[in-house]
Design a protein around this motif. Structure first.
Motif, PDB file in Angstrom:
ATOM      1  N   GLY A  58       0.826  -1.186   0.000  1.00 26.78           N
ATOM      2  CA  GLY A  58       0.000   0.000   0.000  1.00 26.78           C
ATOM      3  C   GLY A  58       0.865   1.241   0.000  1.00 26.78           C
ATOM      4  N   ILE A  59       0.398   2.297  -0.642  1.00 28.08           N
ATOM      5  CA  ILE A  59       1.087   3.583  -0.666  1.00 28.08           C
ATOM      6  C   ILE A  59       0.203   4.606   0.033  1.00 28.08           C
ATOM      7  CG2 ILE A  59       1.972   5.457  -2.101  1.00 28.08           C
ATOM      8  CD1 ILE A  59       3.727   3.047  -2.205  1.00 28.08           C
ATOM      9  N   LEU A  60       0.772   5.284   1.017  1.00 22.68           N
ATOM     10  CA  LEU A  60       0.044   6.300   1.764  1.00 22.68           C
ATOM     11  C   LEU A  60       0.638   7.665   1.464  1.00 22.68           C
ATOM     12  CD1 LEU A  60      -0.036   4.507   5.253  1.00 22.68           C
ATOM     13  CD2 LEU A  60      -1.661   4.256   3.364  1.00 22.68           C
ATOM     14  N   HIS A  61      -0.174   8.584   0.952  1.00 20.05           N
ATOM     15  CA  HIS A  61       0.241   9.957   0.679  1.00 20.05           C
ATOM     16  C   HIS A  61      -0.369  10.863   1.747  1.00 20.05           C
ATOM     17  CE1 HIS A  61       1.846   9.340  -3.467  1.00 20.05           C
ATOM     18  NE2 HIS A  61       0.969   8.343  -3.480  1.00 20.05           N
ATOM     19  N   PHE A  62       0.464  11.701   2.360  1.00 22.06           N
ATOM     20  CA  PHE A  62       0.009  12.654   3.369  1.00 22.06           C
ATOM     21  C   PHE A  62       0.314  14.071   2.879  1.00 22.06           C
ATOM     22  CE2 PHE A  62       1.201   8.761   5.555  1.00 22.06           C
ATOM     23  CZ  PHE A  62       0.096   8.509   6.353  1.00 22.06           C
ATOM     24  N   CYS A  63      -0.577  15.006   3.178  1.00 23.04           N
ATOM     25  CA  CYS A  63      -0.369  16.377   2.700  1.00 23.04           C
ATOM     26  C   CYS A  63       0.802  17.048   3.387  1.00 23.04           C
ATOM     27  CB  CYS A  63      -1.638  17.210   2.851  1.00 23.04           C
ATOM     28  SG  CYS A  63      -2.141  17.529   4.572  1.00 23.04           S
ATOM     29  N   ASP A  64       1.150  16.603   4.603  1.00 27.62           N
ATOM     30  CA  ASP A  64       2.349  17.119   5.265  1.00 27.62           C
ATOM     31  C   ASP A  64       2.767  16.176   6.387  1.00 27.62           C
ATOM     32  OD1 ASP A  64       0.851  17.765   7.597  1.00 27.62           O
ATOM     33  OD2 ASP A  64       0.473  19.782   6.882  1.00 27.62           O
ATOM     34  N   SER A  65       3.935  16.432   6.948  1.00 29.57           N
ATOM     35  CA  SER A  65       4.505  15.534   7.952  1.00 29.57           C
ATOM     36  C   SER A  65       3.713  15.535   9.254  1.00 29.57           C
ATOM     37  CB  SER A  65       5.967  15.917   8.227  1.00 29.57           C
ATOM     38  OG  SER A  65       6.063  17.258   8.681  1.00 29.57           O
ATOM     39  N   ALA A  66       3.029  16.631   9.560  1.00 30.72           N
ATOM     40  CA  ALA A  66       2.238  16.676  10.788  1.00 30.72           C
ATOM     41  C   ALA A  66       1.074  15.694  10.726  1.00 30.72           C
ATOM     42  CB  ALA A  66       1.727  18.096  11.035  1.00 30.72           C
ATOM     43  N   LEU A  67       0.420  15.609   9.586  1.00 30.94           N
ATOM     44  CA  LEU A  67      -0.665  14.644   9.433  1.00 30.94           C
ATOM     45  C   LEU A  67      -0.115  13.219   9.434  1.00 30.94           C
ATOM     46  CD1 LEU A  67      -3.640  14.051   9.010  1.00 30.94           C
ATOM     47  CD2 LEU A  67      -3.288  14.324   6.542  1.00 30.94           C
ATOM     48  N   GLU A  68       1.033  13.028   8.802  1.00 29.58           N
ATOM     49  CA  GLU A  68       1.667  11.711   8.836  1.00 29.58           C
ATOM     50  C   GLU A  68       1.933  11.275  10.271  1.00 29.58           C
ATOM     51  OE1 GLU A  68       6.052  10.049   8.472  1.00 29.58           O
ATOM     52  OE2 GLU A  68       5.467  11.166   6.681  1.00 29.58           O
ATOM     53  N   LYS A  69       2.428  12.195  11.086  1.00 23.42           N
ATOM     54  CA  LYS A  69       2.748  11.863  12.482  1.00 23.42           C
ATOM     55  C   LYS A  69       1.507  11.406  13.233  1.00 23.42           C
ATOM     56  CE  LYS A  69       4.837  13.784  16.672  1.00 23.42           C
ATOM     57  NZ  LYS A  69       5.468  14.983  17.286  1.00 23.42           N
ATOM     58  N   LEU A  70       0.374  12.025  12.957  1.00 22.87           N
ATOM     59  CA  LEU A  70      -0.858  11.667  13.641  1.00 22.87           C
ATOM     60  C   LEU A  70      -1.389  10.302  13.215  1.00 22.87           C
ATOM     61  CD1 LEU A  70      -2.901  14.999  13.648  1.00 22.87           C
ATOM     62  CD2 LEU A  70      -1.744  13.917  15.573  1.00 22.87           C
ATOM     63  N   LEU A  71      -1.309   9.997  11.928  1.00 19.85           N
ATOM     64  CA  LEU A  71      -1.983   8.827  11.389  1.00 19.85           C
ATOM     65  C   LEU A  71      -1.084   7.611  11.182  1.00 19.85           C
ATOM     66  CD1 LEU A  71      -4.285  10.471   8.679  1.00 19.85           C
ATOM     67  CD2 LEU A  71      -4.915   9.722  10.984  1.00 19.85           C
ATOM     68  N   TYR A  72       0.203   7.835  11.024  1.00 17.44           N
ATOM     69  CA  TYR A  72       1.057   6.724  10.608  1.00 17.44           C
ATOM     70  C   TYR A  72       1.588   5.874  11.755  1.00 17.44           C
ATOM     71  CZ  TYR A  72       4.505   4.078   7.987  1.00 17.44           C
ATOM     72  OH  TYR A  72       5.218   3.059   7.422  1.00 17.44           O
ATOM     73  N   ALA A  73       1.619   6.400  12.962  1.00 14.37           N
ATOM     74  CA  ALA A  73       2.221   5.669  14.084  1.00 14.37           C
ATOM     75  C   ALA A  73       1.608   4.285  14.257  1.00 14.37           C
ATOM     76  CB  ALA A  73       2.088   6.472  15.368  1.00 14.37           C
ATOM     77  N   ALA A  74       0.297   4.163  14.069  1.00 13.16           N
ATOM     78  CA  ALA A  74      -0.374   2.881  14.264  1.00 13.16           C
ATOM     79  C   ALA A  74      -0.066   1.887  13.157  1.00 13.16           C
ATOM     80  CB  ALA A  74      -1.886   3.091  14.351  1.00 13.16           C
ATOM     81  N   LEU A  75       0.543   2.334  12.071  1.00 10.99           N
ATOM     82  CA  LEU A  75       0.879   1.464  10.943  1.00 10.99           C
ATOM     83  C   LEU A  75       2.381   1.301  10.751  1.00 10.99           C
ATOM     84  CD1 LEU A  75      -1.696   3.086   8.511  1.00 10.99           C
ATOM     85  CD2 LEU A  75      -1.870   0.751   9.383  1.00 10.99           C
ATOM     86  N   ALA A  76       3.167   1.909  11.634  1.00  5.68           N
ATOM     87  CA  ALA A  76       4.610   1.984  11.431  1.00  5.68           C
ATOM     88  C   ALA A  76       5.286   0.623  11.376  1.00  5.68           C
ATOM     89  CB  ALA A  76       5.245   2.842  12.526  1.00  5.68           C
ATOM     90  N   HIS A  77       4.720  -0.386  12.037  1.00  2.00           N
ATOM     91  CA  HIS A  77       5.345  -1.715  12.024  1.00  2.00           C
ATOM     92  C   HIS A  77       5.224  -2.397  10.673  1.00  2.00           C
ATOM     93  CE1 HIS A  77       1.161  -2.618  12.485  1.00  2.00           C
ATOM     94  NE2 HIS A  77       1.333  -3.916  12.646  1.00  2.00           N
TER      95      HIS A  77
END
Length: 308
Positions: free
Chosen positions: A53-72
């Motif tokens: 899967g490819i996840l595109h985020f509009c900026d790093s702040a949104l990535e920080k909020l949403l990506y932590a639960a998928l980081a593994h």
């Protein structure tokens, strides 16, 4: 350029956007513009079975909020065509507005589904409590995630991001896999156990306890993916977050110190959300249906075969 943006941009501004196909094209154009801005980020994740899967985020702040639960599930970026793509943005921080919806408040159904905008190809849900709009095109396997201001994002969205989009991807693309509301644990010899039950029945407590018990390995505490395409069904981890009652957490002092809650956030039920990625080494990806994937004594596993 993000695939799909050029197609969406060819639609005339005067064209009606009524209907799921036209609205999705307009929303895709907005999402692509937001996710191509300077500062936009991209992550590649393991979806199991060799799928990406490819996840595109509009900026790093949104990535920080949403990506932590998928980081593994993170994979190295590559040029391989993804199986599933998600574009995530908000209007407040990106400056890219969402198209005004052509539906009215009377079109909202019980769970936020929008009447007339859900069919065999498209899905559209606006969650009134979180303010998140989720759109999905099953033919192109592209999901869109939008809200007005991600600073208002509730905790449960951070603990299980893109839940509807992942559900639709598994359910609508005939991949012999389902996203289930269930916990899952495994053993070091590769057997797995699915734990199903109503909220409050002890799924998370049991799964977290297995994380701290020799011989048992944690796969997921609330949501997981089950694949039945092979001779032996397999379970695949989705999120590396866990929600647990503070009183129960007190019984696991080592976990409370090592995993850490996300800035002390709690969901509306008062549960603490733990980032288990901080607690244990994590598998890099799926290594084959029916095979175990263990990285350490207390590993967070990404996939597990079913117990006989």
């Amino acid at each position: 350029m993000i695939a799909g943006a050029s197609v969406a941009s060819r639609h005339s501004a005067a064209q009606s956007i009524a209907g799921p196909a036209n609205y999705f094209e307009r929303a895709l154009a907005a999402a692509a513009a937001a996710c191509e801005r300077p500062g936009a980020t991209v992550k590649c994740i393991n979806l199991g079975g060799g799928r990406r899967g490819i996840l595109h985020f509009c900026d790093s702040a949104l990535e920080k909020l949403l990506y932590a639960a998928l980081a593994h599930q993170e994979l190295p970026k590559g040029r391989i065509q993804p199986d599933f793509k998600i574009l995530a943005w908000d209007s407040c921080h990106s400056g890219i507005p969402m198209w005004s919806p052509p539906w009215t408040t009377g079109d909202y159904l019980a769970r936020g589904e929008i009447a007339g905008y859900n069919d065999n190809r498209f899905r559209a849900v606006f969650q009134l409590d979180s303010g998140v709009l989720s759109l999905y095109d099953a033919e192109r396997q592209v999901g869109l995630w939008w809200m007005q201001d991600f600073a208002q994002l509730p905790l449960y969205e951070r603990a299980a991001p893109f839940l509807l989009l992942f559900h639709w991807w598994h359910a609508l693309n005939s991949r012999n896999s389902l996203l289930l509301h269930a916990a899952a644990v495994g053993t070091e010899n590769g057997a797995g156990l699915l734990l199903a039950g109503r909220g409050g029945s002890g799924k998370s407590t049991t799964a977290v306890a297995c994380l701290l018990n020799d011989g048992w390995l944690y796969v997921g505490d609330d949501y997981c993916v089950v694949r039945v395409a092979s001779e032996i069904p397999a379970v695949h981890s989705l999120y590396c977050s866990a929600k647990i009652d503070p009183k129960t957490l007190a019984s696991f002092p080592s976990l409370g110190r090592s995993a850490s809650s996300r800035d002390g956030w709690r969901d509306p039920e008062g549960k603490v959300v733990l980032d288990l990625h901080r607690f244990s080494p994590v598998c890099a990806g799926w290594i084959g249906c029916g095979c175990a994937c263990a990285c350490s004594k207390h590993a967070l596993s990404t996939s597990w075969r079913w117990s006989e």
